[in-house]
Design a protein around this motif. Structure first.
Motif, short mmCIF file in Angstrom:
data_model
loop_
_atom_site.label_atom_id
_atom_site.label_comp_id
_atom_site.label_asym_id
_atom_site.label_seq_id
_atom_site.Cartn_x
_atom_site.Cartn_y
_atom_site.Cartn_z
N GLY A 46 -0.05 7.54 -3.72
CA GLY A 46 -1.29 6.85 -3.40
C GLY A 46 -1.01 5.59 -2.61
N GLY A 67 -3.53 3.58 -0.99
CA GLY A 67 -4.74 2.82 -0.71
C GLY A 67 -4.46 1.33 -0.77
N ARG A 68 -5.46 0.52 -1.03
CA ARG A 68 -5.27 -0.93 -1.04
C ARG A 68 -4.25 -1.35 -2.11
NH1 ARG A 68 -11.28 -2.81 -1.86
NH2 ARG A 68 -11.16 -0.98 -3.19
N GLN A 93 -0.63 0.01 -1.12
CA GLN A 93 -0.09 -0.66 0.06
C GLN A 93 0.63 -1.95 -0.30
OE1 GLN A 93 -3.11 -1.21 3.04
NE2 GLN A 93 -3.64 0.96 3.10
N ASP A 96 0.42 10.56 0.00
CA ASP A 96 -1.02 10.38 -0.12
C ASP A 96 -1.72 11.61 0.46
OD1 ASP A 96 -2.92 7.67 -0.60
OD2 ASP A 96 -3.87 9.29 0.50
N ASP A 142 -4.67 11.58 1.90
CA ASP A 142 -5.60 11.20 2.98
C ASP A 142 -4.79 11.05 4.27
OD1 ASP A 142 -7.36 10.06 4.78
OD2 ASP A 142 -8.36 8.84 3.25
N THR A 177 -5.29 7.77 6.28
CA THR A 177 -4.58 6.62 5.72
C THR A 177 -3.10 6.66 6.09
OG1 THR A 177 -6.11 6.51 3.85
CG2 THR A 177 -4.01 5.39 3.59
N LEU A 196 -3.11 6.24 -7.57
CA LEU A 196 -4.20 7.09 -7.08
C LEU A 196 -5.56 6.51 -7.43
CD1 LEU A 196 -2.72 10.56 -8.15
CD2 LEU A 196 -2.64 9.50 -5.88
N ASP A 197 -6.54 6.73 -6.54
CA ASP A 197 -7.90 6.27 -6.79
C ASP A 197 -8.58 7.08 -7.89
OD1 ASP A 197 -7.82 4.30 -4.82
OD2 ASP A 197 -8.40 5.70 -3.25
N GLU A 207 -6.60 -2.24 -12.22
CA GLU A 207 -6.64 -2.52 -10.79
C GLU A 207 -7.30 -3.85 -10.45
OE1 GLU A 207 -10.52 0.31 -9.91
OE2 GLU A 207 -8.50 1.06 -9.57
#
Length: 632
Positions: free
Chosen positions: A425, A427-428, A431, A448, A450, A453, A490-491, A536
């Motif tokens: 993952g 994402g924000r 990263q 990831d 996506d 991304t 992961l989201d 998070e």
């Protein structure tokens, strides 16, 4: 000096004007450099015959580029590519050479000249293709890796091609005392360590040179860089980086090997060195400028007098050669199961001839294989095909948009690099973790699902691989068996839970750091086997709370003490409530949980209102992020 300043001003001005305009219109920097060369050369005549010598100098940009590409790899990655190097790359060279040679013989050329022509056109442009793939962030896609495998095989194949050339000499050219390329370029008296040696001697010296490069990379670079670091002069690091590349390139030329191949090997050897990032940052500016100069020289060397003298034949031969390579590459892409965007990236990206074609044409002219008139035409066809390459990449992008696949239909990337850390993952949340880990000198394998991304991440210089991290086969391909830490960022909370459960089941000793959405998710991840769990929003909320206290007049030090006390107590509360949490009972209906939560909240208020000087003495230097089990 005046002539040098004049030429440098012309080149820089042409690049500064043409390249930004080309980028703005979506044409890419490579086409911008080529157009700049055409304008200052054939169109307005600001440069002329000296471009041949300049191109030889600028080809050092290709050497630097392959050194940097080698730094991005490691020996295991190269070993994992062996099937594509031998199968995909070998087939491309063999089939293309055979078909072009057959076509050339049908046009009436002697079989020796036809084979030489096939060898020239079997090569593609390493400089243009890798530069474009890097710009677009496509080097680590399936199509990008397949393309790079073929390019690397072609660079290796240049060596036996040069060795084969004297066997193809035409008696009528040799008997006529033909010295075209030697006279033109002055290559007749190069230094050599293998000249005059028997075959076994050449082999031993060549293997010794390769062994010397590998040994020096392993044993000499570390003390050399430590010695230079003692001088505390930034420019010395740059000087050492250039010395390494120049020295290896020179050694390779002395034993008859490709300088680009030698520096690529050196880059691979240094890929796991702690100086890798230093080397890359020092050499990158030189690589960019020299590659730009190389592309300008290609555009400027197009002889429009020869072109316009037989425009239809030359353009037709150029398009015919590219169409033939397209057909061969498309068949190979199907055979090796490349799909969608990757298939068209591979097919369209390699359809041109390459810069090593200039080297082969010159050498084969010198060896009486190619007559001068044919050499001029071949040089023009190579240059025109390189000029058309950026347009093929634009076509590849358009086809990719038309054939845009759903995530589920796109095959995952081939993971050929492994680190001790796996980050699932990006994402924000992921990263920030990845940036901190990379900046600290640790290598992480990033996954990831996506693709957008991942592609954006690559544009910023960070590597990542497309694929669903919860799929067991992808996780194992990323190196789960040997990883030390797994970061689950992961989201999707359910996907994160599945991943933690599977990873813990496969690797009881693995350290798992997991991102949690809320308290309930924290409990779930704890029971699934996560070692450290980070809610998070928790750390950022703590900082915001500290700023609120400071805004209300609380001194900065006291506000920080309260933050630490709150963190410590909240972690204690989580541990206590985790024992009472029941997965099948909603929290609002769990009376024991609710009662204990009220008690613990009262304890928290009491703690925060106590004497914080005593609290500081009891806590020592603990700060958010220390301890075990729950991190926020």
């Amino acid at each position: 000096m005046e002539g040098f300043l004049h030429q440098a001003t012309i080149f820089l001005a042409a690049a500064v004007i043409a390249v930004p305009l080309a980028k703005r219109f979506g044409l890419g920097s490579v086409l911008g450099y080529l157009i700049a060369g055409v304008i200052i050369g054939p169109v307005i005549g600001l440069v002329g015959s000296e471009m041949t010598d300049i191109r030889h100098f600028a080809e050092f940009g290709v050497v630097l580029m392959l050194f940097i590409v080698g730094l991005e790899m490691d020996p295991m990655s190269l070993w994992n590519m062996r099937h594509r190097l031998i199968g995909l790359g070998g087939l491309q060279i063999g089939v293309t050479t055979g078909l072009v040679a057959w076509g050339a013989s049908m046009l009436g050329l002697p079989w020796q000249t036809a084979v030489a022509t096939g060898l020239v056109f079997a090569l593609s442009s390493t400089a243009i293709v890798i530069q474009t793939l890097t710009e677009k962030g496509l080097m680590h896609t399936v199509g990008g890796r397949s393309t790079f495998s073929v390019l690397l095989t072609q660079d290796i194949a240049v060596i036996p091609m040069l060795a084969l050339a004297p066997l193809l000499a035409l008696p009528e050219l040799a008997g006529g005392g033909y010295h075209g390329a030697e006279d033109a370029h002055g290559h007749g008296s190069q230094m050599s360590l293998v000249e005059g040696l028997p075959g076994w001697g050449v082999t031993l010296v060549t293997l010794g040179a390769v062994g010397a490069v590998i040994a020096a990379g392993h044993f000499l670079t570390r003390p050399l860089f430590h010695f230079v670091a003692a001088a505390r002069l930034r420019e010395m690091f740059t000087a050492v980086a250039l010395l390494i590349v120049l020295g290896i390139a020179f050694l390779m030329t002395l034993v008859g090997l490709s300088p680009a191949l030698g520096t690529f090997l050196a880059g691979v050897v240094l890929a796991n060195s702690e100086f890798r990032h230093e080397l890359e940052s020092d050499i990158e500016p030189f690589k960019g400028l020299l590659l730009g100069l190389f592309f300008i020289s290609v555009g400027a060397s197009i002889d429009f007098a020869v072109l316009f003298g037989d425009v239809f034949t030359i353009v037709g031969l150029t398009l015919g050669m590219m169409a033939l390579k397209l057909a061969v590459l498309l068949v190979l892409a199907v055979l090796f199961k490349l799909r969608g965007k990757d298939r068209w990236l591979f097919t369209l990206g390699l359809a041109q001839a390459g810069e090593f074609g200039f080297v082969l044409i010159s050498f084969m002219s010198q060896q009486a294989v190619l007559p001068d008139a044919l050499s001029q035409r071949l040089l023009l066809i190579v240059a025109l095909s390189m000029l058309l390459t950026p347009l093929l990449f634009i076509l590849s992008d358009q086809l990719g948009r038309i054939l845009r696949e759903d995530r589920a239909e796109r095959p995952p990337d081939e993971i050929d690099e492994h680190g001790p850390i796996i980050i699932a993952g990006i994402g924000r949340f992921g990263q920030v973790v990845n940036r901190m880990v990379s900046a600290s000198g640790f290598k992480a394998t990033v996954l990831d699902h996506d693709i957008h991304t991942i592609e954006l991440m690559r544009r910023f210089g960070f590597k990542g691989f497309f694929g669903d991290p919860t799929r067991p086969e992808l996780l194992h391909a990323a190196g789960l068996e040997n990883a030390k830490v797994l970061v689950v960022a992961l989201d999707d909370p359910k996907a994160a839970l599945r991943l933690v459960e599977y990873a813990r089941r496969e690797r009881p000793d693995l350290h798992i750091v997991a991102r949690a959405k809320d308290r309930v998710h924290t409990y779930q991840l704890y029971r699934a086997g996560a070692n450290d769990i980070v809610r998070e929003m928790f750390d950022s909320s703590l900082r915001a709370g500290r700023y609120v206290l400071q805004g209300m007049g609380v001194q900065e030090e006291e506000a920080h003490q309260r933050l630490r006390a709150f963190f410590r107590m909240d972690r204690h509360i989580l541990r206590e409530l985790a024992q009472l949490w029941k997965p099948d009972v909603p929290i609002s209906e769990n009376e024991a949980y609710l009662e204990r939560a009220r008690e613990l909240n009262r304890e928290l208020e009491t703690e925060l209102m106590s004497d914080f000087q005593d609290t500081e003495g009891a806590e020592g230097d603990e700060s958010p992020g220390e301890g075990s089990a729950y991190r926020g």
